[in-house]
Design a protein around this motif. Sequence first.
Motif, PDB file in Angstrom:
ATOM      1  N   UNK A 185       9.797  -3.159   4.540  1.00 44.16           N
ATOM      2  CA  UNK A 185       9.215  -3.698   5.782  1.00 44.16           C
ATOM      3  C   UNK A 185       8.638  -2.595   6.660  1.00 44.16           C
ATOM      4  N   UNK A 186       9.244  -1.404   6.575  1.00 42.26           N
ATOM      5  CA  UNK A 186       8.787  -0.287   7.420  1.00 42.26           C
ATOM      6  C   UNK A 186       7.375   0.177   7.062  1.00 42.26           C
TER       7      UNK A 186
ATOM      8  N   UNK B 295       0.420   0.420   8.269  1.00 39.71           N
ATOM      9  CA  UNK B 295      -0.675  -0.553   8.204  1.00 39.71           C
ATOM     10  C   UNK B 295      -1.177  -0.928   9.596  1.00 39.71           C
ATOM     11  N   UNK B 296      -0.254  -1.011  10.543  1.00 41.24           N
ATOM     12  CA  UNK B 296      -0.617  -1.423  11.900  1.00 41.24           C
ATOM     13  C   UNK B 296      -1.070  -0.255  12.767  1.00 41.24           C
ATOM     14  N   UNK B 297      -0.908   0.978  12.272  1.00 36.21           N
ATOM     15  CA  UNK B 297      -1.327   2.175  13.003  1.00 36.21           C
ATOM     16  C   UNK B 297      -2.834   2.370  12.844  1.00 36.21           C
ATOM     17  N   UNK B 298      -3.566   2.342  13.967  1.00 36.06           N
ATOM     18  CA  UNK B 298      -5.025   2.460  13.895  1.00 36.06           C
ATOM     19  C   UNK B 298      -5.484   3.885  13.612  1.00 36.06           C
ATOM     20  N   UNK B 299      -4.763   4.878  14.120  1.00 40.74           N
ATOM     21  CA  UNK B 299      -5.117   6.280  13.893  1.00 40.74           C
ATOM     22  C   UNK B 299      -4.797   6.645  12.439  1.00 40.74           C
ATOM     23  N   UNK B 300      -5.831   7.017  11.682  1.00 42.89           N
ATOM     24  CA  UNK B 300      -5.648   7.237  10.237  1.00 42.89           C
ATOM     25  C   UNK B 300      -4.690   8.385   9.956  1.00 42.89           C
TER      26      UNK B 300
ATOM     27  N   UNK C 213      -2.274  -7.408   3.962  1.00 44.30           N
ATOM     28  CA  UNK C 213      -3.307  -6.882   3.068  1.00 44.30           C
ATOM     29  C   UNK C 213      -4.034  -8.054   2.415  1.00 44.30           C
ATOM     30  N   UNK C 214      -5.266  -7.800   2.024  1.00 43.22           N
ATOM     31  CA  UNK C 214      -6.064  -8.782   1.305  1.00 43.22           C
ATOM     32  C   UNK C 214      -6.655  -8.075   0.095  1.00 43.22           C
ATOM     33  N   UNK C 215      -6.165  -8.430  -1.086  1.00 42.78           N
ATOM     34  CA  UNK C 215      -6.580  -7.718  -2.295  1.00 42.78           C
ATOM     35  C   UNK C 215      -7.909  -8.291  -2.783  1.00 42.78           C
ATOM     36  N   UNK C 216      -8.991  -7.753  -2.229  1.00 39.62           N
ATOM     37  CA  UNK C 216     -10.338  -8.218  -2.574  1.00 39.62           C
ATOM     38  C   UNK C 216     -10.969  -7.381  -3.674  1.00 39.62           C
TER      39      UNK C 216
END
Length: 591
Positions: free
Chosen positions: A403-404, A409-414, A454-457
Amino acid sequence: MLQTFDVHRQFADFFNNKKLEPFLYLLSKRFSEGHICLDLEDIDQEEIKEAGFREIPNPETLSAENLIGKEGDYQPFIVWNNKLYMQRYFNYESLVSNKIKERIASEKDSDKQAIESKLIQLKTMLASLFPSDTLGKPDWQMMAAIMAVFNRFTIITGGPGTGKTTTVAKILSLLLELNPNLKVALAAPTGKAAARMAESLKETASKSTIKLTEKAKILFAGLEPSTIHRLLGARPQEIYFKHNRENPIPHDLIIVDESSMIDIALFAKLLDAIKPGAEMIFLGDKDQLASVEAGSLFGDLCTAQKQLNTFSPEKANFINSILPEGKTKLPKENIKESTHPLFEHIIELQHSYRFAAGGNIGVFSKAIIENNSAVLKEFIQNPTEDIVIETEPKDRTLMDFIKKYRDFMEEKDIKKALNKLNNLRVLCAIREGKYGLYETNRKIEKYFRDQNLISITGTFYEHRPVIVTGNNYELGLYNGDIGIVRKDEKGKLKVWFEDADGNLRGILPAFITAAETVFAMTIHKSQGSEFDHVFVQLPDFDNPILTRELLYTAVTRAKQKVVVQGSEEIILQTCEKRVKRGSGIAERFEN
């Protein structure tokens, strides 16, 4: 019919020599398992029979065959000291032992006397770098630093948290005081390990408790870590490097971290490319897994002597005479004479500062490497805050752990997202099967897809964490580098990596041809990395890959907490088995 597709049988058949076939079959099989050679005194006759060979010739008759040569010959196979080698790997092993012996032999007595005089003058600096302590034991960091000043070849081994990088920082301070123009190269087998070493050195330099010289701090700020391949000058599509015996690496001091990961071919090419007079320092943990490719050179060198951390009476007297006040002197058990070539050139750091404050990871990892079943069972039956053993694996436990990953994923700064990705990792012993790498990554992807994170496109979907699985010299990407997929400011997907200087690099996915998802990674691939929390998955059946070194490596990747999924039987069986790789390194130094 199955034997038709057996690559080892095909290798043996290729040479069209019935007498050699069973030996070449075993040599090929051992090589695929990481051995450098086949020990002719340790042949499993049943293994040969199971492979379909009826007649098993006497190994003593091999030297009469045309394809077999001895040291100095050019036949495709060499027999030396009752060991069968492919010629190339015999030459690699010979080169490694010869280069180390040459380097040690070049340490002249006149140089040692000059160094002693300089170290006497640096007593105040030594006291500043190595303040008094209350351990009541010799300060092996200090001993390693003193010997690195004396030696042109030094190995420093130690488990996690024993201060290998801190020791290197202090060694550099001493060496720079003796030679302000010292040209230093930092290298490691992977880009990640190299970057982590440089980062650790810079962190060490910033600590107020470690009083480094200004020269050392300036040097650390300008150090550019490198993979060994890059240091040697790798050439695409070639097995040869820019730097070699004729065109050596120009640096005066080469420091190599995570040396247990170096295979024999790379070890040989590196030693061959270091210029005469330059100094080498190899760092690593002798108890960690050996390289994925053939050889376990670092471990072989560390265990070539019966006892480490011993000194001649003359050297011990000198060291004791310059110890800062409050330091524990070398005791009698560490003082003895020896003619072994590696004597006084390998120091083992024995005090773990990371786990000294009551943490259980150090205790548990020690029990693993020593196969202490009583301590292992205690941890299995009584979990602690930082060591949890789940003997009946549940998917729910894995899902709770991962879960961590939401944080990155939610962190905008790469850049911050990359750091958060490395807070935790799932480690797998094997690739295939229910508890293997591929199935585990699929489970984790499904969990986050169901959470709409996530969206596995496509192959490179947004937030996918990836690990590079091959060297790409043109892109400056190396095996083991880890990145994440994110959109740039124009909305285009790129794979983002942090370089050795901490700068972000975005690379179009189309250019990355060798990469895997890395929510979970193999234990082998985790070498050279550290994570706050680690989740270790062992298979539910015994497997030759399961050894104490494998489990030790997995557990010691964690700084704060370890969860191990595996039955008590599998854990105990794993700790009973050691990695044993065929090699002639120890005998070469005995001779």
